[in-house]
Write an enzyme that holds these catalytic residues in place. Structure first.
Site, PDB file in Angstrom:
ATOM      1  N   GLU A  67       9.869  -2.286   4.068  1.00 17.59           N
ATOM      2  CA  GLU A  67       9.130  -2.111   2.811  1.00 17.59           C
ATOM      3  C   GLU A  67      10.050  -1.586   1.718  1.00 17.59           C
ATOM      4  O   GLU A  67       9.956  -1.990   0.560  1.00 17.59           O
ATOM      5  CB  GLU A  67       7.961  -1.143   3.022  1.00 17.59           C
ATOM      6  CG  GLU A  67       6.826  -1.750   3.832  1.00 17.59           C
ATOM      7  CD  GLU A  67       5.735  -0.768   4.188  1.00 17.59           C
ATOM      8  OE1 GLU A  67       4.615  -1.220   4.466  1.00 17.59           O
ATOM      9  OE2 GLU A  67       5.987   0.451   4.216  1.00 17.59           O
ATOM     10  N   GLY A 101       0.831  -1.202   0.000  1.00 14.50           N
ATOM     11  CA  GLY A 101       0.000   0.000   0.000  1.00 14.50           C
ATOM     12  C   GLY A 101       0.865   1.252   0.000  1.00 14.50           C
ATOM     13  O   GLY A 101       2.093   1.178  -0.111  1.00 14.50           O
ATOM     14  N   LYS A 149      -5.660   8.479  -1.790  1.00 10.97           N
ATOM     15  CA  LYS A 149      -4.195   8.601  -1.662  1.00 10.97           C
ATOM     16  C   LYS A 149      -3.560   9.323  -2.862  1.00 10.97           C
ATOM     17  O   LYS A 149      -2.360   9.573  -2.860  1.00 10.97           O
ATOM     18  CB  LYS A 149      -3.559   7.214  -1.538  1.00 10.97           C
ATOM     19  CG  LYS A 149      -4.220   6.274  -0.540  1.00 10.97           C
ATOM     20  CD  LYS A 149      -3.736   6.485   0.853  1.00 10.97           C
ATOM     21  CE  LYS A 149      -4.311   5.543   1.883  1.00 10.97           C
ATOM     22  NZ  LYS A 149      -3.853   4.189   1.808  1.00 10.97           N
ATOM     23  N   GLY A 157       4.905   4.426   5.112  1.00  9.65           N
ATOM     24  CA  GLY A 157       5.393   4.342   6.493  1.00  9.65           C
ATOM     25  C   GLY A 157       4.377   4.756   7.525  1.00  9.65           C
ATOM     26  O   GLY A 157       4.685   4.785   8.709  1.00  9.65           O
TER      27      GLY A 157
HETATM   28  C1  5RP Z   1       3.010   0.852   6.190  1.00  7.51           C
HETATM   29  C2  5RP Z   1       2.688   1.514   4.913  1.00  7.51           C
HETATM   30  C3  5RP Z   1       1.317   1.296   4.371  1.00  7.51           C
HETATM   31  O1  5RP Z   1       1.450   0.732   3.110  1.00  7.51           O
HETATM   32  C4  5RP Z   1       0.618   2.603   4.279  1.00  7.51           C
HETATM   33  O2  5RP Z   1       0.631   3.191   5.567  1.00  7.51           O
HETATM   34  C5  5RP Z   1      -0.801   2.436   3.792  1.00  7.51           C
HETATM   35  O3  5RP Z   1      -1.569   1.787   4.744  1.00  7.51           O
HETATM   36  P1  5RP Z   1      -3.095   1.447   4.513  1.00  7.51           P
HETATM   37  O4  5RP Z   1      -3.159   0.478   3.398  1.00  7.51           O
HETATM   38  O5  5RP Z   1      -3.536   0.866   5.843  1.00  7.51           O
HETATM   39  O6  5RP Z   1      -3.815   2.731   4.214  1.00  7.51           O
HETATM   40  O7  5RP Z   1       3.472   2.189   4.303  1.00  7.51           O
HETATM   41  O8  5RP Z   1       4.303   1.193   6.627  1.00  7.51           O
END
Ligand code: 5RP
Length: 227
Positions: free
Chosen positions: A108, A87, A126, A100
Protein backbone atom coordinates in the site's frame (compact mmCIF):
# COMPACT_ATOMS: atom_id res chain seq x y z
CA UNK A 1 -27.00 -2.16 6.23
CA UNK A 2 -25.25 -0.99 9.42
CA UNK A 3 -24.27 2.66 9.73
CA UNK A 4 -20.55 1.88 9.40
CA UNK A 5 -21.05 -0.16 6.26
CA UNK A 6 -23.22 2.58 4.73
CA UNK A 7 -20.52 5.16 5.56
CA UNK A 8 -17.80 3.01 3.99
CA UNK A 9 -19.84 2.44 0.86
CA UNK A 10 -20.84 6.10 0.49
CA UNK A 11 -17.20 7.20 0.87
CA UNK A 12 -16.10 4.61 -1.70
CA UNK A 13 -18.74 5.65 -4.25
CA UNK A 14 -17.78 9.33 -3.83
CA UNK A 15 -14.11 8.50 -4.47
CA UNK A 16 -14.92 6.41 -7.54
CA UNK A 17 -16.47 9.54 -9.11
CA UNK A 18 -12.85 10.66 -9.66
CA UNK A 19 -11.93 7.54 -11.66
CA UNK A 20 -11.74 8.20 -15.40
CA UNK A 21 -11.27 6.02 -18.46
CA UNK A 22 -7.62 5.60 -19.46
CA UNK A 23 -6.28 5.82 -15.91
CA UNK A 24 -3.72 3.61 -14.21
CA UNK A 25 -5.27 2.94 -10.81
CA UNK A 26 -3.94 1.81 -7.45
CA UNK A 27 -6.42 -0.44 -5.66
CA UNK A 28 -6.28 -0.56 -1.87
CA UNK A 29 -7.08 -3.36 0.55
CA UNK A 30 -9.76 -3.85 3.18
CA UNK A 31 -13.50 -3.70 3.70
CA UNK A 32 -13.80 -0.05 2.57
CA UNK A 33 -11.59 -0.43 -0.52
CA UNK A 34 -13.75 -3.47 -1.35
CA UNK A 35 -16.71 -1.18 -2.15
CA UNK A 36 -14.55 1.02 -4.41
CA UNK A 37 -13.26 -2.01 -6.35
CA UNK A 38 -16.81 -3.30 -6.63
CA UNK A 39 -18.02 0.01 -8.11
CA UNK A 40 -15.05 0.25 -10.50
CA UNK A 41 -15.59 -3.37 -11.53
CA UNK A 42 -19.27 -2.80 -12.24
CA UNK A 43 -18.50 0.30 -14.36
CA UNK A 44 -15.79 -1.62 -16.21
CA UNK A 45 -18.16 -4.47 -16.98
CA UNK A 46 -20.90 -2.05 -18.05
CA UNK A 47 -18.45 -0.36 -20.42
CA UNK A 48 -18.87 3.08 -18.83
CA UNK A 49 -15.21 2.93 -17.74
CA UNK A 50 -12.78 1.88 -20.45
CA UNK A 51 -9.03 1.44 -20.93
CA UNK A 52 -8.17 1.27 -17.22
CA UNK A 53 -5.36 -0.79 -15.73
CA UNK A 54 -4.92 -1.43 -12.03
CA UNK A 55 -2.21 -2.27 -9.55
CA UNK A 56 -3.57 -4.22 -6.57
CA UNK A 57 -2.06 -3.79 -3.10
CA UNK A 58 -2.75 -7.36 -1.98
CA UNK A 59 -3.55 -10.83 -3.25
CA UNK A 60 -7.12 -10.41 -1.98
CA UNK A 61 -7.57 -7.20 -3.98
CA UNK A 62 -6.01 -8.79 -7.07
CA UNK A 63 -8.55 -11.61 -6.78
CA UNK A 64 -11.50 -9.21 -6.43
CA UNK A 65 -10.36 -7.00 -9.34
CA UNK A 66 -9.71 -10.06 -11.54
CA UNK A 67 -13.23 -11.31 -10.85
CA UNK A 68 -14.48 -8.27 -12.83
CA UNK A 69 -11.87 -8.77 -15.55
CA UNK A 70 -10.05 -5.52 -14.71
CA UNK A 71 -6.58 -5.69 -16.37
CA UNK A 72 -3.87 -5.85 -13.70
CA UNK A 73 -0.30 -4.56 -13.72
CA UNK A 74 2.68 -4.93 -11.40
CA UNK A 75 4.10 -1.80 -9.81
CA UNK A 76 7.39 -2.65 -11.54
CA UNK A 77 5.61 -2.15 -14.90
CA UNK A 78 4.88 1.57 -14.35
CA UNK A 79 6.66 4.80 -13.41
CA UNK A 80 3.60 6.36 -11.86
CA UNK A 81 -0.03 5.78 -10.97
CA UNK A 82 -2.79 8.30 -11.74
CA UNK A 83 -5.07 7.65 -8.80
CA UNK A 84 -5.15 5.31 -5.82
CA UNK A 85 -8.15 4.60 -3.60
CA UNK A 86 -7.48 2.94 -0.26
CA UNK A 87 -8.80 2.73 3.28
CA UNK A 88 -7.11 3.61 6.58
CA UNK A 89 -7.24 2.62 10.22
CA UNK A 90 -6.87 6.20 11.51
CA UNK A 91 -6.45 9.68 10.05
CA UNK A 92 -5.63 12.93 11.84
CA UNK A 93 -6.35 16.60 10.91
CA UNK A 94 -3.15 16.76 8.82
CA UNK A 95 -4.28 13.69 6.84
CA UNK A 96 -1.54 11.58 8.39
CA UNK A 97 -2.59 7.94 8.55
CA UNK A 98 -2.13 4.65 10.29
CA UNK A 99 -2.62 1.78 7.87
CA UNK A 100 -1.92 -1.93 7.86
CA UNK A 101 -4.74 -3.32 9.97
CA UNK A 102 -5.32 -5.67 7.04
CA UNK A 103 -1.60 -6.44 6.75
CA UNK A 104 -1.04 -4.89 3.31
CA UNK A 105 0.93 -1.81 4.44
CA UNK A 106 4.12 -2.41 2.46
CA UNK A 107 2.50 -2.70 -0.97
CA UNK A 108 0.00 0.00 0.00
CA UNK A 109 2.82 2.40 0.79
CA UNK A 110 4.66 1.64 -2.46
CA UNK A 111 1.50 2.24 -4.46
CA UNK A 112 0.63 5.40 -2.48
CA UNK A 113 4.13 6.80 -3.04
CA UNK A 114 3.86 6.19 -6.80
CA UNK A 115 0.45 7.88 -7.05
CA UNK A 116 -0.31 11.39 -8.29
CA UNK A 117 -3.45 11.35 -6.15
CA UNK A 118 -4.18 9.16 -3.16
CA UNK A 119 -7.78 9.13 -1.97
CA UNK A 120 -8.44 7.66 1.46
CA UNK A 121 -11.95 6.39 2.07
CA UNK A 122 -13.25 5.88 5.56
CA UNK A 123 -16.17 5.62 7.91
CA UNK A 124 -16.53 8.28 10.61
CA UNK A 125 -14.90 6.15 13.34
CA UNK A 126 -11.38 6.49 11.86
CA UNK A 127 -11.10 10.26 12.42
CA UNK A 128 -8.82 11.03 15.38
CA UNK A 129 -7.11 14.07 16.88
CA UNK A 130 -3.89 12.11 17.49
CA UNK A 131 -2.70 8.92 15.83
CA UNK A 132 -1.87 5.91 17.97
CA UNK A 133 -4.99 4.54 19.65
CA UNK A 134 -4.98 1.99 16.81
CA UNK A 135 -1.87 -0.21 17.24
CA UNK A 136 0.74 0.79 14.65
CA UNK A 137 1.59 -2.14 12.33
CA UNK A 138 5.28 -2.57 11.51
CA UNK A 139 6.32 -5.15 8.89
CA UNK A 140 9.45 -7.09 9.87
CA UNK A 141 11.72 -9.63 8.15
CA UNK A 142 11.16 -12.95 9.96
CA UNK A 143 14.93 -13.36 10.44
CA UNK A 144 15.04 -10.11 12.41
CA UNK A 145 11.89 -10.55 14.48
CA UNK A 146 13.56 -11.10 17.87
CA UNK A 147 16.03 -8.28 17.33
CA UNK A 148 13.32 -5.82 16.25
CA UNK A 149 10.97 -6.91 19.04
CA UNK A 150 13.72 -6.29 21.61
CA UNK A 151 14.62 -2.87 20.19
CA UNK A 152 10.98 -1.73 19.98
CA UNK A 153 10.30 -2.96 23.52
CA UNK A 154 13.29 -0.94 24.75
CA UNK A 155 11.86 2.10 22.97
CA UNK A 156 8.50 1.65 24.74
CA UNK A 157 6.62 0.77 21.56
CA UNK A 158 4.99 -2.28 23.18
CA UNK A 159 5.25 -4.50 20.08
CA UNK A 160 2.99 -7.54 19.85
CA UNK A 161 3.58 -10.18 17.17
CA UNK A 162 0.45 -10.50 15.04
CA UNK A 163 -0.83 -14.08 15.04
CA UNK A 164 -3.28 -16.17 13.09
CA UNK A 165 -6.23 -17.97 14.69
CA UNK A 166 -4.12 -21.16 15.10
CA UNK A 167 -1.47 -19.22 17.06
CA UNK A 168 1.17 -19.21 14.32
CA UNK A 169 2.64 -15.84 13.24
CA UNK A 170 0.58 -13.90 10.69
CA UNK A 171 2.44 -13.71 7.36
CA UNK A 172 2.05 -10.77 4.97
CA UNK A 173 1.77 -11.24 1.21
CA UNK A 174 5.57 -10.63 1.21
CA UNK A 175 6.08 -13.49 3.70
CA UNK A 176 7.06 -11.11 6.51
CA UNK A 177 5.81 -10.76 10.08
CA UNK A 178 3.90 -7.85 11.64
CA UNK A 179 4.51 -6.28 15.03
CA UNK A 180 1.53 -4.23 16.23
CA UNK A 181 2.89 -1.41 18.40
CA UNK A 182 0.57 -0.28 21.21
CA UNK A 183 1.55 3.37 21.48
CA UNK A 184 -1.64 5.02 22.76
CA UNK A 185 -0.84 8.50 21.48
CA UNK A 186 1.89 9.33 18.96
CA UNK A 187 3.21 12.82 19.77
CA UNK A 188 5.47 13.13 16.74
CA UNK A 189 4.63 10.69 13.91
CA UNK A 190 7.46 11.96 11.65
CA UNK A 191 10.10 11.42 14.35
CA UNK A 192 8.71 7.98 15.22
CA UNK A 193 8.72 6.94 11.56
CA UNK A 194 12.35 8.02 11.13
CA UNK A 195 13.37 6.15 14.27
CA UNK A 196 11.62 2.97 13.08
CA UNK A 197 13.23 3.16 9.64
CA UNK A 198 16.67 3.21 11.28
CA UNK A 199 16.12 -0.24 12.81
CA UNK A 200 17.49 -2.95 10.46
CA UNK A 201 14.91 -5.65 9.80
CA UNK A 202 11.95 -3.27 9.71
CA UNK A 203 10.66 -3.45 6.17
CA UNK A 204 8.01 -0.73 6.44
CA UNK A 205 5.75 1.03 8.92
CA UNK A 206 2.03 1.72 8.83
CA UNK A 207 2.59 5.47 9.21
CA UNK A 208 1.54 7.16 5.96
CA UNK A 209 2.78 10.74 6.22
CA UNK A 210 2.26 13.32 3.48
CA UNK A 211 0.82 10.72 1.13
CA UNK A 212 -2.98 11.20 1.26
CA UNK A 213 -4.28 13.96 -1.02
CA UNK A 214 -7.89 13.65 0.15
CA UNK A 215 -9.71 11.80 2.90
CA UNK A 216 -13.32 11.06 1.99
CA UNK A 217 -15.40 10.15 5.02
CA UNK A 218 -18.90 8.77 5.25
CA UNK A 219 -20.76 10.45 8.11
CA UNK A 220 -24.24 9.04 8.60
CA UNK A 221 -25.85 9.55 5.18
CA UNK A 222 -23.45 12.39 4.29
CA UNK A 223 -19.94 12.39 2.87
CA UNK A 224 -17.30 14.86 4.00
CA UNK A 225 -14.10 15.54 2.04
CA UNK A 226 -10.90 16.67 3.78
CA UNK A 227 -8.20 18.08 1.50
C1 5RP B 1 -4.96 -2.77 5.03
C2 5RP B 1 -5.30 -1.39 5.39
C3 5RP B 1 -6.74 -1.01 5.35
O1 5RP B 1 -6.87 0.04 4.46
C4 5RP B 1 -7.17 -0.60 6.71
O2 5RP B 1 -6.89 -1.66 7.60
C5 5RP B 1 -8.64 -0.27 6.74
O3 5RP B 1 -9.40 -1.41 6.55
P1 5RP B 1 -10.98 -1.38 6.52
O4 5RP B 1 -11.37 -0.59 5.33
O5 5RP B 1 -11.37 -2.84 6.42
O6 5RP B 1 -11.47 -0.77 7.80
O7 5RP B 1 -4.47 -0.56 5.69
O8 5RP B 1 -3.58 -3.02 5.18
Amino acid sequence: MSNTITEKKNAALKAVEQVQSGMILGLGTGSTAYFAIEAIGEQWQAGTLTDIQAIPTSEATAKQASSYGIPLLELADVDRIDLTIDGADEFDPQLRLIKGGGGALFREKLVAFASDKMLIISDASKEVQYLGAFPLPVEVLPKAIRLVQRVLTEKNCQPVLRKQKDGSPYLTDNQNYILDCHLGKIDNPEQLDLMLHLVPGIVETGLFLGLATQVIVGQGDDVKVFE
